[in-house]
Design a protein around this motif. Structure first.
Motif, PDB file in Angstrom:
ATOM      1  N   ASP A  77     -53.435  38.148 -24.549  1.00 18.48           N
ATOM      2  CA  ASP A  77     -52.408  36.712 -24.036  1.00 18.48           C
ATOM      3  C   ASP A  77     -52.623  35.240 -24.562  1.00 18.48           C
ATOM      4  O   ASP A  77     -52.249  34.561 -24.506  1.00 18.48           O
ATOM      5  CB  ASP A  77     -52.783  36.739 -21.816  1.00 18.48           C
ATOM      6  CG  ASP A  77     -51.880  38.043 -21.895  1.00 18.48           C
ATOM      7  OD1 ASP A  77     -50.651  38.768 -22.233  1.00 18.48           O
ATOM      8  OD2 ASP A  77     -52.735  38.539 -21.046  1.00 18.48           O
ATOM      9  N   ALA A  78     -53.981  35.556 -25.405  1.00 18.75           N
ATOM     10  CA  ALA A  78     -54.098  34.658 -26.324  1.00 18.75           C
ATOM     11  C   ALA A  78     -52.971  34.400 -27.121  1.00 18.75           C
ATOM     12  O   ALA A  78     -53.016  34.637 -28.076  1.00 18.75           O
ATOM     13  CB  ALA A  78     -55.468  35.057 -26.771  1.00 18.75           C
ATOM     14  N   LEU A  79     -53.000  32.547 -26.703  1.00 20.14           N
ATOM     15  CA  LEU A  79     -51.979  31.540 -27.751  1.00 20.14           C
ATOM     16  C   LEU A  79     -53.124  30.888 -29.271  1.00 20.14           C
ATOM     17  O   LEU A  79     -52.726  30.938 -30.275  1.00 20.14           O
ATOM     18  CB  LEU A  79     -51.749  31.024 -26.574  1.00 20.14           C
ATOM     19  CG  LEU A  79     -50.576  31.076 -26.103  1.00 20.14           C
ATOM     20  CD1 LEU A  79     -50.006  29.900 -25.636  1.00 20.14           C
ATOM     21  CD2 LEU A  79     -49.247  32.262 -26.554  1.00 20.14           C
ATOM     22  N   MET A  80     -54.159  30.669 -28.572  1.00 19.38           N
ATOM     23  CA  MET A  80     -55.168  30.312 -29.708  1.00 19.38           C
ATOM     24  C   MET A  80     -56.526  30.357 -29.280  1.00 19.38           C
ATOM     25  O   MET A  80     -57.046  30.039 -27.874  1.00 19.38           O
ATOM     26  CB  MET A  80     -55.027  28.383 -29.052  1.00 19.38           C
ATOM     27  CG  MET A  80     -55.531  27.781 -30.016  1.00 19.38           C
ATOM     28  SD  MET A  80     -55.298  27.960 -31.832  1.00 19.38           S
ATOM     29  CE  MET A  80     -57.320  27.020 -32.636  1.00 19.38           C
ATOM     30  N   LEU A 106     -51.858  38.519 -33.875  1.00 20.74           N
ATOM     31  CA  LEU A 106     -53.024  37.982 -33.719  1.00 20.74           C
ATOM     32  C   LEU A 106     -52.951  36.803 -32.928  1.00 20.74           C
ATOM     33  O   LEU A 106     -51.777  36.161 -33.964  1.00 20.74           O
ATOM     34  CB  LEU A 106     -54.492  37.931 -35.052  1.00 20.74           C
ATOM     35  CG  LEU A 106     -54.465  39.681 -35.564  1.00 20.74           C
ATOM     36  CD1 LEU A 106     -55.363  39.137 -36.728  1.00 20.74           C
ATOM     37  CD2 LEU A 106     -55.606  39.335 -34.672  1.00 20.74           C
ATOM     38  N   PRO A 107     -53.273  35.729 -32.320  1.00 15.68           N
ATOM     39  CA  PRO A 107     -52.991  34.522 -32.168  1.00 15.68           C
ATOM     40  C   PRO A 107     -53.215  33.464 -32.883  1.00 15.68           C
ATOM     41  O   PRO A 107     -54.394  34.047 -33.951  1.00 15.68           O
ATOM     42  CB  PRO A 107     -54.290  34.219 -30.712  1.00 15.68           C
ATOM     43  CG  PRO A 107     -55.222  35.442 -31.065  1.00 15.68           C
ATOM     44  CD  PRO A 107     -54.635  36.503 -31.685  1.00 15.68           C
ATOM     45  N   SER A 108     -52.635  32.265 -32.569  1.00 11.92           N
ATOM     46  CA  SER A 108     -53.619  31.685 -33.917  1.00 11.92           C
ATOM     47  C   SER A 108     -55.351  30.728 -33.717  1.00 11.92           C
ATOM     48  O   SER A 108     -55.597  31.478 -32.132  1.00 11.92           O
ATOM     49  CB  SER A 108     -53.350  29.935 -33.561  1.00 11.92           C
ATOM     50  OG  SER A 108     -51.899  30.259 -33.707  1.00 11.92           O
ATOM     51  N   ARG A 109     -56.622  31.073 -34.335  1.00 12.85           N
ATOM     52  CA  ARG A 109     -57.276  30.746 -34.612  1.00 12.85           C
ATOM     53  C   ARG A 109     -57.642  29.710 -35.539  1.00 12.85           C
ATOM     54  O   ARG A 109     -57.727  29.567 -36.356  1.00 12.85           O
ATOM     55  CB  ARG A 109     -57.970  31.953 -34.763  1.00 12.85           C
ATOM     56  CG  ARG A 109     -59.724  32.309 -35.076  1.00 12.85           C
ATOM     57  CD  ARG A 109     -59.695  33.687 -35.475  1.00 12.85           C
ATOM     58  NE  ARG A 109     -60.885  32.783 -36.543  1.00 12.85           N
ATOM     59  CZ  ARG A 109     -61.265  33.926 -37.777  1.00 12.85           C
ATOM     60  NH1 ARG A 109     -61.674  35.295 -37.077  1.00 12.85           N
ATOM     61  NH2 ARG A 109     -62.138  33.692 -38.110  1.00 12.85           N
ATOM     62  N   THR A 110     -58.992  29.269 -34.723  1.00 12.22           N
ATOM     63  CA  THR A 110     -59.866  27.982 -35.606  1.00 12.22           C
ATOM     64  C   THR A 110     -60.822  29.097 -35.159  1.00 12.22           C
ATOM     65  O   THR A 110     -61.413  28.555 -34.303  1.00 12.22           O
ATOM     66  CB  THR A 110     -60.451  26.669 -34.914  1.00 12.22           C
ATOM     67  OG1 THR A 110     -58.606  26.255 -35.177  1.00 12.22           O
ATOM     68  CG2 THR A 110     -60.670  25.606 -35.679  1.00 12.22           C
TER      69      THR A 110
END
Length: 134
Positions: A77-80, A106-110
């Motif tokens: 459920d992770a978006l970022m 995969l979610p967006s990531r930094t």
């Protein structure tokens, strides 16, 4: 449509580590859930678990999962996701572990390199999750 902010803090008995500062474990705004950065701490003792990136990242994942579970959510459920590493020498090993956390896309990531983290940790992760309309 009026949206209100709700904040949530959870006791250690629910598998969530104790807070190390003045914050809520999660804040909900509409269908978005913002989860505070989790550290690699054991929920029962508050002590940092391990001294290598895979062990610490695994504990951070467990702590995030404990917060997500309070809302019936999972990592999928992770978006970022935002990751903080004290050493980019750990980047490849972290990525290998991280990729296994998701069943779906995969979610967006930094990923951010930092010079230090609370409690002497080498990794911290926060995330934004989406809550589907039931």
């Amino acid at each position: 449509m009026t949206t209100t902010k709700q904040t949530f803090s959870f006791p250690q008995s629910q598998g969530v580590p104790p807070q190390v500062g003045p914050f809520a474990h999660a804040t909900q705004w509409g269908n978005l859930l913002f989860i505070t950065g989790q550290m690699p701490t054991d929920p029962a003792t508050g002590a940092v678990v391990g001294d290598d990136i895979v062990t610490q990242a695994t504990q951070v994942r467990k702590n995030l999962e404990a917060v997500l579970a309070q809302f019936g959510l999972t990592f999928d459920d992770a978006l970022m996701v935002r990751i903080y590493l004290t050493s980019f020498e750990d980047y490849a090993a972290f990525n290998t572990a991280y990729a296994s956390w998701f069943k779906g896309p995969l979610p967006s990531r930094t990923c951010v390199g930092v010079t230090g983290l609370a409690v002497g940790a080498i990794v911290e992760i926060d995330l934004i999750a989406g809550i589907a309309n039931g």
